[in-house]
Design a protein around this motif. Structure first.
Motif, PDB file in Angstrom:
ATOM      1  N   MET A  74       0.868  -1.083  -0.095  1.00 44.88           N
ATOM      2  CA  MET A  74       0.457  -0.036  -0.028  1.00 44.88           C
ATOM      3  C   MET A  74       0.887   1.207   0.096  1.00 44.88           C
ATOM      4  N   GLU A  75       0.262   1.805  -0.487  1.00 46.36           N
ATOM      5  CA  GLU A  75       0.876   2.976  -0.635  1.00 46.36           C
ATOM      6  C   GLU A  75       1.078   3.977   0.575  1.00 46.36           C
ATOM      7  N   LEU A  76       2.037   5.147   0.433  1.00 44.73           N
ATOM      8  CA  LEU A  76       1.863   5.777   1.741  1.00 44.73           C
ATOM      9  C   LEU A  76       1.082   6.575   2.552  1.00 44.73           C
ATOM     10  N   ASP A  77       0.611   7.201   1.818  1.00 39.29           N
ATOM     11  CA  ASP A  77      -1.294   7.703   2.009  1.00 39.29           C
ATOM     12  C   ASP A  77      -2.268   7.019   2.247  1.00 39.29           C
ATOM     13  N   ALA A  78      -2.514   5.846   2.685  1.00 42.18           N
ATOM     14  CA  ALA A  78      -3.177   4.610   2.704  1.00 42.18           C
ATOM     15  C   ALA A  78      -3.308   4.779   4.065  1.00 42.18           C
ATOM     16  N   LYS A  79      -4.478   4.575   3.997  1.00 44.62           N
ATOM     17  CA  LYS A  79      -5.066   4.195   5.246  1.00 44.62           C
ATOM     18  C   LYS A  79      -5.263   2.908   6.206  1.00 44.62           C
ATOM     19  N   ILE A  80      -4.734   3.305   7.135  1.00 43.31           N
ATOM     20  CA  ILE A  80      -3.330   1.592   7.942  1.00 43.31           C
ATOM     21  C   ILE A  80      -4.657   1.521   8.884  1.00 43.31           C
ATOM     22  N   CYS A  81      -5.040   2.497  10.350  1.00 39.68           N
ATOM     23  CA  CYS A  81      -5.927   2.613  11.141  1.00 39.68           C
ATOM     24  C   CYS A  81      -7.126   3.019  10.239  1.00 39.68           C
ATOM     25  N   TYR A  82      -8.321   2.348  10.007  1.00 37.15           N
ATOM     26  CA  TYR A  82      -9.520   3.045   9.523  1.00 37.15           C
ATOM     27  C   TYR A  82     -10.390   3.506  11.446  1.00 37.15           C
ATOM     28  N   CYS A  83     -10.023   2.890  12.046  1.00 37.51           N
ATOM     29  CA  CYS A  83     -10.883   3.561  13.524  1.00 37.51           C
ATOM     30  C   CYS A  83     -10.871   4.966  13.701  1.00 37.51           C
ATOM     31  N   PHE A  84      -9.120   5.227  13.322  1.00 34.83           N
ATOM     32  CA  PHE A  84      -9.071   6.908  13.813  1.00 34.83           C
ATOM     33  C   PHE A  84      -8.818   7.164  12.568  1.00 34.83           C
ATOM     34  N   HIS A  85      -8.325   6.913  11.205  1.00 32.73           N
ATOM     35  CA  HIS A  85      -7.983   7.561  10.468  1.00 32.73           C
ATOM     36  C   HIS A  85      -6.113   8.122  10.394  1.00 32.73           C
ATOM     37  N   ILE A  86      -5.493   6.803  10.229  1.00 33.65           N
ATOM     38  CA  ILE A  86      -3.996   7.344  10.011  1.00 33.65           C
ATOM     39  C   ILE A  86      -3.639   6.349   9.055  1.00 33.65           C
ATOM     40  N   THR A  87      -2.716   7.407   8.084  1.00 32.97           N
ATOM     41  CA  THR A  87      -1.821   6.956   7.354  1.00 32.97           C
ATOM     42  C   THR A  87      -0.877   6.398   7.662  1.00 32.97           C
ATOM     43  N   ARG A  88      -0.629   5.607   6.513  1.00 32.73           N
ATOM     44  CA  ARG A  88       1.296   4.868   6.898  1.00 32.73           C
ATOM     45  C   ARG A  88       2.209   5.834   6.877  1.00 32.73           C
ATOM     46  N   ARG A  89       1.995   6.975   5.876  1.00 27.44           N
ATOM     47  CA  ARG A  89       2.531   7.603   6.196  1.00 27.44           C
ATOM     48  C   ARG A  89       2.558   8.415   7.330  1.00 27.44           C
ATOM     49  N   LYS A  90       1.487   8.694   8.445  1.00 29.46           N
ATOM     50  CA  LYS A  90       1.555   9.580   9.012  1.00 29.46           C
ATOM     51  C   LYS A  90       2.940   8.460  10.502  1.00 29.46           C
ATOM     52  N   SER A 118       3.449  -1.056  20.808  1.00 24.54           N
ATOM     53  CA  SER A 118       2.098  -0.168  21.392  1.00 24.54           C
ATOM     54  C   SER A 118       2.307   1.214  21.307  1.00 24.54           C
ATOM     55  N   GLN A 119       3.996   1.456  21.632  1.00 22.45           N
ATOM     56  CA  GLN A 119       3.857   3.363  21.630  1.00 22.45           C
ATOM     57  C   GLN A 119       3.596   3.999  19.726  1.00 22.45           C
ATOM     58  N   LEU A 120       3.097   3.360  19.008  1.00 21.02           N
ATOM     59  CA  LEU A 120       2.248   3.918  17.793  1.00 21.02           C
ATOM     60  C   LEU A 120       0.868   3.847  18.478  1.00 21.02           C
ATOM     61  N   SER A 121       0.272   3.571  19.375  1.00 17.22           N
ATOM     62  CA  SER A 121      -0.958   4.079  19.532  1.00 17.22           C
ATOM     63  C   SER A 121      -0.866   5.579  20.385  1.00 17.22           C
ATOM     64  N   GLN A 122       0.073   6.128  20.144  1.00 17.14           N
ATOM     65  CA  GLN A 122       0.336   7.508  20.666  1.00 17.14           C
ATOM     66  C   GLN A 122       0.450   8.654  19.583  1.00 17.14           C
ATOM     67  N   CYS A 123       0.278   8.177  18.359  1.00 22.15           N
ATOM     68  CA  CYS A 123      -0.014   8.519  17.122  1.00 22.15           C
ATOM     69  C   CYS A 123      -1.252   8.356  16.386  1.00 22.15           C
ATOM     70  N   GLY A 124      -2.297   9.382  17.129  1.00 23.08           N
ATOM     71  CA  GLY A 124      -3.615   9.662  16.546  1.00 23.08           C
ATOM     72  C   GLY A 124      -4.434   8.495  17.293  1.00 23.08           C
ATOM     73  N   GLY A 125      -3.732   7.810  18.859  1.00 22.64           N
ATOM     74  CA  GLY A 125      -4.260   6.652  19.061  1.00 22.64           C
ATOM     75  C   GLY A 125      -4.837   4.927  18.489  1.00 22.64           C
ATOM     76  N   ALA A 126      -4.256   4.953  16.880  1.00 26.54           N
ATOM     77  CA  ALA A 126      -4.017   3.838  15.988  1.00 26.54           C
ATOM     78  C   ALA A 126      -3.624   2.592  17.211  1.00 26.54           C
ATOM     79  N   GLY A 127      -4.421   1.621  16.762  1.00 26.84           N
ATOM     80  CA  GLY A 127      -4.439   0.394  17.069  1.00 26.84           C
ATOM     81  C   GLY A 127      -5.260   0.095  18.435  1.00 26.84           C
ATOM     82  N   THR A 128      -6.097   0.887  18.953  1.00 24.28           N
ATOM     83  CA  THR A 128      -6.943   0.863  19.476  1.00 24.28           C
ATOM     84  C   THR A 128      -8.522   1.054  19.923  1.00 24.28           C
ATOM     85  N   GLY A 129      -9.001   1.035  19.120  1.00 27.53           N
ATOM     86  CA  GLY A 129     -10.191   1.149  18.741  1.00 27.53           C
ATOM     87  C   GLY A 129     -10.202  -0.776  18.082  1.00 27.53           C
TER      88      GLY A 129
END
Ligand code: FES
Length: 102
Positions: free
Chosen positions: A1-17, A31-42
């Motif tokens: 997937m490209e860098l602008d593709a969404k990885i976390c659909y629950c919190f709308h976090i892109t791969r680039r972010k 688990s510290q990646l959850s600090q990036c907009g809540g990624a993975g916590t949905g």
């Protein structure tokens, strides 16, 4: 997937972010990646992909490359429909289930 593709659909976090977050903050554990907009916590679907991005060290190269955004979304929908996780309010909705031909 490209860098602008969404990885976390629950919190709308892109791969680039996420890749930039890893590069800039150098997290010690995935688990510290959850600090990036809540990624993975949905619903939890994206956690294996967050781990991949963590282990890449922010290079943006991973087996997530092998999936199209459509395939990624379809697999997430299967995961959620199987009862493995529940998306929070505001998450990207699941794609429609294929309907049988009339
Ligand atoms: S897709 Fe990331 S927590 Fe649901």
């Amino acid at each position: 997937m490209e860098l602008d593709a969404k990885i976390c659909y629950c919190f709308h976090i892109t791969r680039r972010k996420l890749v930039n977050f890893v590069r800039q903050t150098e997290p010690r554990v995935p688990s510290q990646l959850s600090q990036c907009g809540g990624a993975g916590t949905g619903c939890g679907w994206c956690i294996p992909f967050l781990k991949q991005i963590f282990h890449e060290g922010g290079t943006g190269e991973a087996s997530v490359n092998d999936l199209t955004p459509e395939e990624y979304a379809r697999r997430r929908a299967e995961y959620i429909r199987a009862g493995k996780g529940a998306p929070p309010p505001g998450a990207t909705p699941l794609p429609d289930v294929d309907k049988p031909a009339p």
